[in-house]
Design a protein around this motif. Sequence first.
Motif, mmCIF file in Angstrom:
data_model
loop_
_atom_site.group_PDB
_atom_site.id
_atom_site.type_symbol
_atom_site.label_atom_id
_atom_site.label_comp_id
_atom_site.label_asym_id
_atom_site.label_seq_id
_atom_site.Cartn_x
_atom_site.Cartn_y
_atom_site.Cartn_z
ATOM 1 N N GLY A 299 50.043 68.351 88.543
ATOM 2 C CA GLY A 299 49.560 68.649 89.875
ATOM 3 C C GLY A 299 49.126 70.096 90.025
ATOM 4 N N VAL A 300 49.872 71.005 89.386
ATOM 5 C CA VAL A 300 49.510 72.421 89.428
ATOM 6 C C VAL A 300 48.184 72.641 88.715
ATOM 7 C CG1 VAL A 300 50.274 74.750 88.828
ATOM 8 C CG2 VAL A 300 51.962 73.031 89.507
ATOM 9 N N ILE A 301 48.000 71.977 87.560
ATOM 10 C CA ILE A 301 46.741 72.102 86.826
ATOM 11 C C ILE A 301 45.596 71.488 87.625
ATOM 12 C CG2 ILE A 301 45.535 71.536 84.690
ATOM 13 C CD1 ILE A 301 48.326 71.286 83.361
ATOM 14 N N ALA A 302 45.856 70.320 88.260
ATOM 15 C CA ALA A 302 44.818 69.661 89.055
ATOM 16 C C ALA A 302 44.370 70.559 90.211
ATOM 17 C CB ALA A 302 45.328 68.330 89.580
ATOM 18 N N GLN A 303 45.331 71.265 90.840
ATOM 19 C CA GLN A 303 44.970 72.169 91.942
ATOM 20 C C GLN A 303 44.080 73.309 91.446
ATOM 21 O OE1 GLN A 303 46.031 75.484 92.615
ATOM 22 N NE2 GLN A 303 45.551 75.648 94.817
ATOM 23 N N VAL A 307 40.208 74.352 92.397
ATOM 24 C CA VAL A 307 39.760 75.709 92.713
ATOM 25 C C VAL A 307 38.493 76.045 91.930
ATOM 26 C CG1 VAL A 307 40.341 78.161 92.529
ATOM 27 C CG2 VAL A 307 42.068 76.532 93.347
ATOM 28 N N GLN A 308 38.483 75.713 90.642
ATOM 29 C CA GLN A 308 37.320 76.036 89.808
ATOM 30 C C GLN A 308 36.110 75.191 90.196
ATOM 31 O OE1 GLN A 308 38.179 76.323 85.599
ATOM 32 N NE2 GLN A 308 40.165 77.275 85.949
ATOM 33 N N LEU A 309 36.326 73.944 90.612
ATOM 34 C CA LEU A 309 35.214 73.136 91.123
ATOM 35 C C LEU A 309 34.664 73.750 92.402
ATOM 36 C CD1 LEU A 309 36.605 69.541 90.507
ATOM 37 C CD2 LEU A 309 34.520 70.491 89.520
ATOM 38 N N GLN A 310 35.567 74.250 93.236
ATOM 39 C CA GLN A 310 35.158 74.922 94.473
ATOM 40 C C GLN A 310 34.302 76.142 94.171
ATOM 41 O OE1 GLN A 310 38.123 75.641 97.901
ATOM 42 N NE2 GLN A 310 38.148 77.560 96.783
ATOM 43 N N GLU A 311 34.711 76.923 93.161
ATOM 44 C CA GLU A 311 33.948 78.104 92.773
ATOM 45 C C GLU A 311 32.572 77.730 92.226
ATOM 46 O OE1 GLU A 311 37.684 81.030 91.509
ATOM 47 O OE2 GLU A 311 36.653 79.827 89.985
ATOM 48 N N PRO A 403 49.209 80.239 91.545
ATOM 49 C CA PRO A 403 48.159 79.383 92.110
ATOM 50 C C PRO A 403 47.199 80.174 92.988
ATOM 51 C CG PRO A 403 50.303 78.351 92.333
ATOM 52 C CD PRO A 403 50.552 79.761 91.899
ATOM 53 N N ARG A 404 45.933 79.785 92.962
ATOM 54 C CA ARG A 404 44.906 80.402 93.790
ATOM 55 C C ARG A 404 44.581 79.481 94.967
ATOM 56 N NH1 ARG A 404 39.923 81.865 90.424
ATOM 57 N NH2 ARG A 404 40.232 79.835 89.407
ATOM 58 N N ARG A 405 43.823 79.995 95.899
ATOM 59 C CA ARG A 405 43.550 79.288 97.157
ATOM 60 C C ARG A 405 42.498 78.201 96.962
ATOM 61 N NH1 ARG A 405 41.797 82.160 102.854
ATOM 62 N NH2 ARG A 405 40.268 80.574 103.473
ATOM 63 N N TYR A 406 42.857 77.017 97.432
ATOM 64 C CA TYR A 406 41.927 75.885 97.438
ATOM 65 C C TYR A 406 41.703 75.479 98.887
ATOM 66 C CZ TYR A 406 40.416 71.005 97.254
ATOM 67 O OH TYR A 406 39.741 69.820 97.465
ATOM 68 N N ASP A 407 40.466 75.543 99.338
ATOM 69 C CA ASP A 407 40.121 75.234 100.726
ATOM 70 C C ASP A 407 39.747 73.765 100.842
ATOM 71 O OD1 ASP A 407 40.507 77.900 101.567
ATOM 72 O OD2 ASP A 407 38.502 78.427 100.817
ATOM 73 N N ILE A 433 46.841 75.692 99.490
ATOM 74 C CA ILE A 433 46.014 74.543 99.876
ATOM 75 C C ILE A 433 45.833 74.649 101.384
ATOM 76 C CG2 ILE A 433 45.804 72.031 99.974
ATOM 77 C CD1 ILE A 433 47.522 71.833 97.497
ATOM 78 N N THR A 434 44.674 75.131 101.791
ATOM 79 C CA THR A 434 44.486 75.486 103.192
ATOM 80 C C THR A 434 44.031 74.321 104.055
ATOM 81 O OG1 THR A 434 42.200 76.182 102.798
ATOM 82 C CG2 THR A 434 43.937 77.846 102.532
#
Length: 467
Positions: A299-303, A307-311, A403-407, A433-434
């Motif tokens: 789950g941590v890797i998926a998050q 994030v990278q898909l978001q970027e 973990p970094r921010r995922y919107d 996870i905002t």
Amino acid sequence: MYRTGDLSRWDRNDRLEFLGRTDRQVKIRGYRVEPGEIESALLSLTCVRQAAVTVREDGPAGRLLAAYVVGAPGVDIAEARVREELAALLPAHLLPATLTVLDALPLTANGKVDRDALPSVGPAPRTPSGEPRTAREEILCELFADVLGIPRAGIHDSFFALGGHSLLVARLVTEIRKRLHVDVPFRALFAAPTVAELAPRLGPSTQWEAFRTVLPIRAAGTDSPLFCVHPLTGLSWAYAPLTRHVPTTTPIYGLRARGFHDSAPLPGSLREMAAQYLREMRRIQPSGPYHLLGWSLGGVIAQEIAVQLQEAGEHTASLILLDSFPSLETEQQNRPPAGPHTATNPAAPLPDEPSRDPAGNGFRLENLDDYIRANPVQLTDEEFATARRIILNNGHLYLTHTPRRYDGDAYLVVATADKPAHVDPVEDWAPTITGHIEERRLDCGHHDVVLPEHLERIWTTFQAQRP
């Protein structure tokens, strides 16, 4: 009469008395061998100017073929190259056990090769040259020693210099296949006669074919795939029951840790690992929307993948976290001490929770070796060492990951049976996870989340809450 090449005579009692050969043919391990045939093969090589082949007695090893060569002018003979080329020209029983490079062949007074004056080259006692550096080299050194009947072999010791010959090569090849599950071409030993040379030439274990980075749990389907990220073990077999519940139009792929199937360096961070998996995902699905599922560490890797898909400007339509926590410290604070491990669910991430070692020097796991042995696949020594190395590396990366921010939104499943009532994973994930976090609580333990009956409930409720 059939011309055998044997030299014989009739005695006074009309019996045929064998006196030897009219040629140089000898018998070695049941084979009739003509040394001249081997000499001709050696002389056909461009690097060889002169060649002589004799038979040597080597004690327990019996009679061995010994070859002596003189290089062509200006040519340095490479023994491995000569052996490889010779193996392409001659059958196994004609390949010499030893190959010695001389400046010149000794000659008799009338200019013929003085075979009695050729130097003795039987294997001499020696100190093993180099200690094994990997699990594969360790096993190969053991096999070299066992097949040759010597105490130890070093990684730079030539199999042939230690007393090996063609028949022992056949036995070694068989033992390598049994221990390492790899197919070894017979010629590989002649081209790479030392452990250090042979180890990198061996392909991946045939058993590890099931351990490639992407596991196609169900490859067919017209919808966007569901990508399932491995837990701490690095394996994604546990997601197989999803095929019963996820619509048949949805392909399902498991993402597994690198290192099982290849010898590439292990990733140095979860961010690097996620980037590797994202590249594999985009080979299958070049653009979104993407659907991600991860259990525990997965789950941590998926998050992080989200994030990278978001970027990259891509959309993650589904982020499903199965009993996953954003930090190791948070997970440990929320878990009671683990009880005795049982093998009823071999896919469980670990029998005990990860923790720092008492000296604060990184990552440790209790009962790790017992856990690996409880998995459904029987592993060789090399595979066992590989699995252990991957798990420990994954644990270390988890320990050091921020973990970094995922919107975006997430669907979070919490196993409550092994957690205090005050645990609030939604609060733990909220800073990173905002979007909206939909929480689903199951009365089961962490290891049981991926049992078929729970995966069915998880997917049913997840589908029900989707718009």
